[in-house]
Scaffold this active site. Structure first.
Site, PDB file in Angstrom:
ATOM      1  N   ARG A 161       9.693   5.950  -5.233  1.00  0.00           N
ATOM      2  CA  ARG A 161       9.074   4.617  -5.332  1.00  0.00           C
ATOM      3  C   ARG A 161       9.922   3.790  -6.290  1.00  0.00           C
ATOM      4  O   ARG A 161      10.042   4.148  -7.466  1.00  0.00           O
ATOM      5  CB  ARG A 161       7.647   4.770  -5.862  1.00  0.00           C
ATOM      6  CG  ARG A 161       6.891   3.460  -6.031  1.00  0.00           C
ATOM      7  CD  ARG A 161       5.494   3.719  -6.581  1.00  0.00           C
ATOM      8  NE  ARG A 161       4.752   2.492  -6.757  1.00  0.00           N
ATOM      9  CZ  ARG A 161       4.852   1.698  -7.804  1.00  0.00           C
ATOM     10  NH1 ARG A 161       5.659   2.002  -8.795  1.00  0.00           N
ATOM     11  NH2 ARG A 161       4.134   0.588  -7.866  1.00  0.00           N
TER      12      ARG A 161
ATOM     13  N   LYS B 160      11.427   2.468 -15.604  1.00  0.00           N
ATOM     14  CA  LYS B 160      10.439   2.870 -16.603  1.00  0.00           C
ATOM     15  C   LYS B 160      11.055   3.064 -17.984  1.00  0.00           C
ATOM     16  O   LYS B 160      12.266   3.216 -18.130  1.00  0.00           O
ATOM     17  CB  LYS B 160       9.697   4.119 -16.119  1.00  0.00           C
ATOM     18  CG  LYS B 160       8.708   3.730 -15.013  1.00  0.00           C
ATOM     19  CD  LYS B 160       7.762   4.810 -14.623  1.00  0.00           C
ATOM     20  CE  LYS B 160       6.804   4.247 -13.566  1.00  0.00           C
ATOM     21  NZ  LYS B 160       6.078   5.296 -12.858  1.00  0.00           N
TER      22      LYS B 160
HETATM   23  N1  HH2 Z   1       4.076   3.716 -11.141  1.00  0.00           N
HETATM   24  C1  HH2 Z   1       3.537   2.482 -11.316  1.00  0.00           C
HETATM   25  C2  HH2 Z   1       2.554   2.025 -10.418  1.00  0.00           C
HETATM   26  N2  HH2 Z   1       2.152   2.776  -9.375  1.00  0.00           N
HETATM   27  N3  HH2 Z   1       2.305   4.769  -8.111  1.00  0.00           N
HETATM   28  C3  HH2 Z   1       2.833   5.985  -7.927  1.00  0.00           C
HETATM   29  N4  HH2 Z   1       2.451   6.745  -6.888  1.00  0.00           N
HETATM   30  N5  HH2 Z   1       3.788   6.495  -8.774  1.00  0.00           N
HETATM   31  C4  HH2 Z   1       4.232   5.800  -9.856  1.00  0.00           C
HETATM   32  O1  HH2 Z   1       5.083   6.326 -10.610  1.00  0.00           O
HETATM   33  C5  HH2 Z   1       3.678   4.489 -10.094  1.00  0.00           C
HETATM   34  C6  HH2 Z   1       2.691   4.001  -9.178  1.00  0.00           C
HETATM   35  C7  HH2 Z   1       4.008   1.620 -12.432  1.00  0.00           C
HETATM   36  O2  HH2 Z   1       5.150   0.864 -12.042  1.00  0.00           O
HETATM   37  P1  HH2 Z   1       5.096  -0.671 -11.565  1.00  0.00           P
HETATM   38  O3  HH2 Z   1       4.248  -0.805 -10.345  1.00  0.00           O
HETATM   39  O4  HH2 Z   1       6.471  -1.201 -11.415  1.00  0.00           O
HETATM   40  O5  HH2 Z   1       4.487  -1.443 -12.789  1.00  0.00           O
HETATM   41  P2  HH2 Z   1       3.064  -2.079 -13.085  1.00  0.00           P
HETATM   42  O6  HH2 Z   1       2.074  -0.957 -13.080  1.00  0.00           O
HETATM   43  O7  HH2 Z   1       3.230  -2.722 -14.438  1.00  0.00           O
HETATM   44  O8  HH2 Z   1       2.758  -3.075 -12.001  1.00  0.00           O
END
Ligand code: HH2
Length: 304
Positions: A281, A247
Site C-alpha cells: 500500500r 511513514k
Molecule cells: N496505513 C495508514 C492507513 N491505512 N491500511 C492498511 N491496511 N495498512 C497500513 O499500513 C495503513 C492503512 C496510514 O497511512 P496514510 O493513509 O497515508 O495516512 P493517514 O492515516 O494520515 O491518512
C-alpha cells in the site's frame, strides 16, 4: 497445507520457496489474482482528508481526488484505497457522516471512470456499506473488525475481501511507549485470532488479507524487526499486505520529510516482496510498480 495455498513450487529460476497463490472474489463479479505467477499487487493510497500525515488536503476536493485516482491507475495501481479519516498518530476519529460525505462522491466517480478495484479504508460499517453501494469492493479495516461489531457481518453479507491490520491501541494513543516481548509473535497471534473471529462471523477465509500494521503502535526497532521477519507471517495462510509508504520509520532513518521518502519506501518494498509479501500500500505508485516488476522478473514471475 494451510488453507488458500496451492502448493505450487517456485520455478527453477527462483529461490525454491513455496509460491503462494489466491484469488480474491470481488462483489461485482471480477476477481483479483494474488501471488502465484504474477507480480505483487500495488494498492494506491487516496486520502480524501484535510489532515493525512503526508498528503492531507491535496485530494480533499472531489475532482482532485478523481484525477489522482486516474493518475495512479495509469501508473499501474491494482487497487485504489480511498479513505476519509486520517489514522496518523494522535488523530481523533472522524464521524461516520463526515467520512461518507468525503468518500462516497469520489468512489462513485472513480467507479464510473475506472475498472481498477476500489477499497474503502474505514473501521465503521456504516461508511463501508455506503462505500460498497457506491462501487468499492474491498474493505480495509485498520482495526481488524474490532471497532464496529457490524463490520464482520457486512463483509460476510457482501462477500467483500477484507484487510485485517494489526494495531496496538488506537491512533490517539498507539505511539505512547509501545512495548512487546516479541513483536512478530504478538502480531502473528493477534492476526490469527482476528482471522478466526472474522471466519466465525461468516467471512470466507479465502477473502481475508492480513497486514502487520507498520507504524501502528510500533517503534522504529519494532518496525524493522517486523520487516526482517515478514516471512513468519506466511504461517497465517493469508495474503500479506504491507504499508510502509512515507511513514515515520523512514523519516527516522533518513531525516527527510514524508514526500521525500520514496527511495526509502522502495527499499522496504523490495525487502518485503523478497520475503514473500503479495501486496503493498503506497502513495508513490509508479515507484512501487517498478520495484514490483523488477522483483517479479528476478523471482521468475510475470511482471506485466
Ligand atoms: N496505513 C495508514 C492507513 N491505512 N491500511 C492498511 N491496511 N495498512 C497500513 O499500513 C495503513 C492503512 C496510514 O497511512 P496514510 O493513509 O497515508 O495516512 P493517514 O492515516 O494520515 O491518512
Amino acid at each position: 497445507m494451510v488453507a488458500g495455498e496451492t502448493g505450487i513450487r517456485a520455478g527453477p529460476r527462483t529461490s525454491g520457496a513455496l509460491r503462494r497463490s489466491w484469488v480474491l472474489h470481488l462483489p461485482r463479479g471480477d476477481s483479483l489474482q494474488v501471488g502465484g505467477s504474477r507480480r505483487a499487487l500495488v494498492m494506491g493510497i487516496l486520502n480524501v482528508t484535510p489532515d493525512s500525515f503526508s498528503d492531507g488536503g491535496l485530494y480533499y476536493e472531489r475532482d482532485a481526488a478523481v484525477a489522482r485516482a486516474e493518475e495512479m491507475a495509469g501508473e499501474g495501481a491494482d487497487i485504489i484505497d480511498v479513505g476519509g479519516e486520517s489514522t496518523r498518530p494522535g488523530a481523533e476519529p472522524v464521524p461516520e457522516e463526515e467520512q461518507v460525505r468525503r468518500v462516497v462522491p469520489v468512489i462513485e466517480a472513480i467507479a464510473r471512470r475506472l475498472e481498477t478495484p476500489i477499497s474503502i479504508d474505514t473501521s465503521r460499517a456504516a461508511v463501508a456499506r455506503r462505500a460498497l453501494d457506491a462501487g468499492a469492493q474491498i474493505i480495509n479495516d485498520v482495526t481488524a473488525l474490532r471497532d464496529d461489531p457490524m463490520m464482520a457481518p457486512l463483509a460476510a453479507e457482501r462477500g467483500a475481501p477484507v484487510v485485517l491490520m494489526h494495531m496496538k491501541g488506537t491512533p490517539r494513543t498507539m505511539q505512547i511507549d509501545p512495548t512487546y516481548e516479541d513483536v512478530v509473535r504478538e502480531v502473528v497471534s493477534f492476526l490469527h485470532e482476528r482471522i478466526e473471529a472474522a471466519v466465525s462471523q461468516g467471512v470466507r477465509r479465502e477473502q481475508i488479507v492480513v497486514d502487520p500494521g507498520f507504524g501502528f503502535g510500533k517503534t522504529l526497532e519494532h518496525n524493522l524487526e517486523l520487516l526482517r521477519r515478514l516471512d513468519e507471517l506466511a504461517s497465517l495462510g493469508a495474503p500479506i499486505l504491507v504499508g510502509t509508504s512515507r511513514k515515520s520509520m523512514l523519516g527516522e532513518i533518513l531525516s527527510v520529510g514524508p514526500r521525500d521518502r520514496v527511495f526509502g519506501m522502495a527499499a522496504t518494498v523490495a525487502v518485503a516482496l523478497e520475503r514473500g509479501v503479495e501486496m503493498v500500500r503506497v502513495h508513490d505508485v509508479r515507484a512501487a510498480v517498478h520495484v514490483a516488476k523488477v522483483i517479479a522478473a528476478i523471482q521468475g514471475r510475470a511482471w506485466t
